[in-house]
Design an enzyme around this catalytic site. Structure first.
Site, mmCIF file in Angstrom:
data_model
loop_
_atom_site.group_PDB
_atom_site.id
_atom_site.type_symbol
_atom_site.label_atom_id
_atom_site.label_comp_id
_atom_site.label_asym_id
_atom_site.label_seq_id
_atom_site.Cartn_x
_atom_site.Cartn_y
_atom_site.Cartn_z
ATOM 1 N N LYS A 90 0.821 -1.212 0.000
ATOM 2 C CA LYS A 90 0.000 0.000 0.000
ATOM 3 C C LYS A 90 0.863 1.274 0.000
ATOM 4 O O LYS A 90 2.060 1.218 0.269
ATOM 5 C CB LYS A 90 -0.940 -0.035 1.214
ATOM 6 N N TYR A 124 -12.378 -2.189 -3.623
ATOM 7 C CA TYR A 124 -12.867 -2.249 -2.238
ATOM 8 C C TYR A 124 -14.390 -2.080 -2.161
ATOM 9 O O TYR A 124 -14.912 -1.674 -1.117
ATOM 10 C CB TYR A 124 -12.166 -1.199 -1.375
ATOM 11 N N ASN A 178 -2.060 0.299 6.853
ATOM 12 C CA ASN A 178 -1.558 -0.970 7.395
ATOM 13 C C ASN A 178 -0.688 -1.751 6.412
ATOM 14 O O ASN A 178 -0.587 -2.966 6.482
ATOM 15 C CB ASN A 178 -2.723 -1.802 7.926
ATOM 16 N N HIS A 199 -2.128 -5.360 1.546
ATOM 17 C CA HIS A 199 -3.420 -6.027 1.339
ATOM 18 C C HIS A 199 -3.155 -7.466 0.952
ATOM 19 O O HIS A 199 -2.162 -7.752 0.282
ATOM 20 C CB HIS A 199 -4.210 -5.355 0.212
ATOM 21 N N GLU A 201 -9.733 -10.849 -7.569
ATOM 22 C CA GLU A 201 -8.742 -9.766 -7.465
ATOM 23 C C GLU A 201 -7.608 -9.953 -8.471
ATOM 24 O O GLU A 201 -7.114 -8.977 -9.045
ATOM 25 C CB GLU A 201 -8.185 -9.715 -6.029
HETATM 26 P P1 ATP Z 1 -7.242 -5.835 3.228
HETATM 27 O O1 ATP Z 1 -8.597 -6.100 2.610
HETATM 28 O O2 ATP Z 1 -6.670 -4.470 2.837
HETATM 29 O O3 ATP Z 1 -6.272 -6.944 3.004
HETATM 30 P P2 ATP Z 1 -8.246 -6.713 5.792
HETATM 31 O O4 ATP Z 1 -8.887 -7.809 5.009
HETATM 32 O O5 ATP Z 1 -7.353 -7.082 6.924
HETATM 33 O O6 ATP Z 1 -7.414 -5.754 4.826
HETATM 34 P P3 ATP Z 1 -10.755 -5.295 5.722
HETATM 35 O O7 ATP Z 1 -11.757 -5.410 6.796
HETATM 36 O O8 ATP Z 1 -10.990 -5.986 4.422
HETATM 37 O O9 ATP Z 1 -9.338 -5.707 6.343
HETATM 38 O O10 ATP Z 1 -10.544 -3.738 5.460
HETATM 39 C C1 ATP Z 1 -9.952 -3.278 4.252
HETATM 40 C C2 ATP Z 1 -9.021 -2.131 4.569
HETATM 41 O O11 ATP Z 1 -9.793 -1.022 5.035
HETATM 42 C C3 ATP Z 1 -8.027 -2.389 5.712
HETATM 43 O O12 ATP Z 1 -6.878 -3.074 5.324
HETATM 44 C C4 ATP Z 1 -7.720 -0.993 6.149
HETATM 45 O O13 ATP Z 1 -6.788 -0.357 5.263
HETATM 46 C C5 ATP Z 1 -9.077 -0.308 6.023
HETATM 47 N N1 ATP Z 1 -9.829 -0.377 7.270
HETATM 48 C C6 ATP Z 1 -10.421 -1.462 7.833
HETATM 49 N N2 ATP Z 1 -11.046 -1.165 8.977
HETATM 50 C C7 ATP Z 1 -10.853 0.161 9.151
HETATM 51 C C8 ATP Z 1 -11.244 1.105 10.143
HETATM 52 N N3 ATP Z 1 -11.981 0.731 11.205
HETATM 53 N N4 ATP Z 1 -10.863 2.394 9.993
HETATM 54 C C9 ATP Z 1 -10.137 2.786 8.924
HETATM 55 N N5 ATP Z 1 -9.736 1.961 7.948
HETATM 56 C C10 ATP Z 1 -10.072 0.675 8.059
HETATM 57 MG MG MG Z 2 -10.036 -7.429 3.255
#
Ligand code: ATP
Ligand code: MG
Length: 140
Positions: free
Chosen positions: A11, A51, A114, A117, A128
């Protein structure tokens, strides 16, 4: 047996802190094969489509702004149980809760920024991978 593919994205926060090299090195050290890779700046439309599952979440607009704030590295990884093993390597969504030794523990700054992804299931991985690299790239 069990060879599969998953999609990783390094990211914008990780690219900005010059961590793309160490993260790619980690993928290789952990036994993943890098099948395809590209440095890209996602458009707003691409980020929103990618997303889309989070469209109704309160953090959606902020997440999109973050994902288009700078270049990302989109990586097609292959290996044994690649989807699950890559999720383990990434660590929990919130870096503060991620286990020692995970990419998010090491490089993540917040629950939004974070670092990486990873596809969360084999079905999601197929979608994806096709989105970024075309349908022919989906299967090993
Ligand atoms: P990713 O899909 O990016 O691999 P993930 O599967 O661990 O991450 P998801 O729940 O799919 O988490 O959320 C997608 C992305 O949205 C997260 O990686 C993060 O960047 C962002 N995100 C998730 N929860 C929050 C939150 N509470 N506040 C802000 N951003 C968030
Ligand atoms: Mg995710």
């Amino acid at each position: 047996m069990g060879r599969e593919r998953t999609l990783a994205i390094i990211k914008p926060d990780a690219v900005k802190q010059r961590a793309m090299g160490p993260i790619l090195q980690r993928y290789e050290e952990e036994g993943f094969r890098i099948v395809e890779m590209k440095l890209a700046r996602l458009t707003k439309a691409e980020a929103e489509t990618f997303y889309a599952v989070h469209r109704a979440r309160p953090f959606f607009q902020s997440l999109i702004s973050f994902m288009i704030s700078g270049p990302v590295v989109v990586v097609l990884l292959e290996g044994e149980r690649a989807v699950e093993r890559h999720r383990t390597l990434m660590g929990a969504t919130d870096p503060a809760k991620a286990a020692e030794g995970t990419l998010r523990k090491r490089y993540g700054k917040s629950i939004e920024e974070n670092a990486v992804h990873g596809s969360d299931s084999e079905a999601t991985a197929k979608d994806e991978i096709a989105f970024f690299f075309g349908a022919a790239a989906v299967s090993p």
